[in-house]
Design an enzyme around this catalytic site. Structure first.
Site, short mmCIF file in Angstrom:
data_model
loop_
_atom_site.label_atom_id
_atom_site.label_comp_id
_atom_site.label_asym_id
_atom_site.label_seq_id
_atom_site.Cartn_x
_atom_site.Cartn_y
_atom_site.Cartn_z
CB THR A 51 107.56 33.33 51.17
OG1 THR A 51 106.18 33.01 51.30
CG2 THR A 51 108.30 32.17 50.56
CB SER A 52 105.71 32.35 56.48
OG SER A 52 104.44 32.72 55.98
CB VAL A 147 98.79 39.46 53.95
CG1 VAL A 147 99.01 40.22 55.24
CG2 VAL A 147 98.01 40.29 52.94
CE LYS A 148 103.47 32.87 51.82
NZ LYS A 148 103.82 31.43 51.96
CG LEU A 149 94.84 37.29 50.53
CD1 LEU A 149 94.24 38.62 50.08
CD2 LEU A 149 93.84 36.53 51.40
#
Length: 382
Positions: A51-52, A147-149
């Site tokens: 994970t970034s 994608v992260k939210l």
């Protein structure tokens, strides 16, 4: 488990994986890619995802020579800085996805995933969040990207819309059971819409993060302010207790009959991920990794924590399943002391959103600064 040497062919974190926990690298950067560090972690330790972190990426863009050539190329292109930032992020995520693609295939899409942030300001506008998520995934162009939210009040609708549009989502910054249930509802409603529109549910892997370190830090600060023996005795316990309660909800939800039809259609459970697991105490650097062990979860670790886990990891079987009553009693004790879990969750959620927005701003500034420097260097050489 005492210090041990792995047998030939074994991975250093096999015992953790055998307990049902997937180790992920938390805080991916290009340095992990060009040095071969991520490839080593996948091949030798058993890392199964990454994970970034926009704050770490902003710092790396400003200091790591590995970004220099791409920034110089982006300085020549007539594009806005937002597109340049997306290109920088996509390059790292694409390479990480390639390293983890065999894991993705071997686990049929459950692991081998890499998650990347979107501009957090878009979470309040589901339509814009979907559009940016689609642009980001097109730029990465790999099946194992997410994608992260953030699971803010505004972000829940964006999560639902993204999943409904067939976009894999990593839900972040969930601190309370009420918000966790909202994230679950959003995921399932998105899956139902995706199924109704004929989308493949098997490619819609999802995870939801409980940041354990900040939760303990906030609760412990309040306990230390109280200063009584009863209060001080509860330090360092709140996050693990919350994880137990989260896992009970997870187990009930995905073990129930209402989930069965989605599972039959290929849907994956939305896995719980323990993040912010780094511990500054050198005597127990893997404390959270060891105390948060149960089937079907993810433990996201920074590189130092991962390295500590490969050297020594004391595992004692499942630490969460069936312990929700004890966890509920602990939170009852905290509440009797005046520790309001929902108020703490709201505070941490707000602070997390503020940090993420600041990190995103820093990343844009770092990329723009790098592009300006490349333009000056090119002009000086002409």
């Amino acid at each position: 488990m005492a210090d041990r040497l792995s047998p030939p062919g074994a991975l250093e974190l096999d015992e953790l994986v055998a307990e049902g926990v997937s180790p992920w690298l938390d805080g991916l950067s290009r340095g992990h890619l060009v040095s071969g560090r991520l490839a080593h972690l996948v091949a030798h330790t058993g890392v199964r995802g990454a994970t970034s972190d926009p704050a770490a990426l902003a710092a790396a863009v400003g200091t790591d020579d590995a970004y220099r050539d791409q920034l110089a190329a982006l300085a020549r292109d007539d594009i806005c800085n937002g597109d340049a930032v997306r290109a920088v992020c996509a390059y790292d995520i694409r390479r990480a996805c390639d390293e983890l693609l065999p894991v993705y295939r071997d686990t049929r899409g459950l692991d081998g995933l890499v998650s990347t942030d979107l501009d957090p300001r878009l979470a309040s506008d589901p339509e814009s969040a979907v559009a940016e998520a689609e642009r980001t995934l097109r730029a990465v162009n790999r099946p194992n990207a997410m994608v992260k939210l953030p699971a803010t009040a505004d972000g829940i609708a964006a999560i639902r819309e993204c999943v409904g549009e067939g976009i894999p989502v990593h839900v972040t910054a969930v601190y309370s059971l009420s918000r966790y249930r909202q994230a679950l509802d959003a995921y399932v409603e998105g899956l139902q819409r995706a199924r109704a529109e004929g989308r493949r549910l098997s490619v819609l892997s999802s995870a939801v993060s409980l940041p354990v370190g900040p939760l303990d830090a906030e609760v412990d600060a309040r306990l230390e302010e109280l200063g009584t023996p009863d209060a001080l005795a509860l330090r360092g316990e709140a996050a693990v207790a919350s994880a137990c309660l989260f896992y009970q909800v997870y187990d009930d939800w995905f073990g129930g009959g209402h989930w069965r039809s989605l599972a039959c259609a290929g849907a994956h459970p939305q896995r719980l991920m323990w993040t912010d697991t780094a511990v500054t105490d050198p005597s127990s650097p893997t404390r959270y990794v060891e105390r948060l062990v149960t089937w079907g979860t993810v433990s996201a670790m920074t590189l130092p924590t991962l390295e500590a886990a490969t050297r020594r990891l004391t595992l004692c079987g499942d630490t969460l399943m069936g312990r929700h009553r004890v966890a509920r009693e602990l939170w009852d004790r905290l509440e009797r002391l005046g520790i309001d879990g929902e108020a703490i969750a709201r505070k941490l959620e707000t602070e997390s959103a503020r940090r993420l927005s600041a990190a995103w701003t820093d990343l844009h500034e770092a990329v723009e600064k790098g592009r300006r420097g490349a333009r000056r260097a090119r002009a000086a050489g002409e």
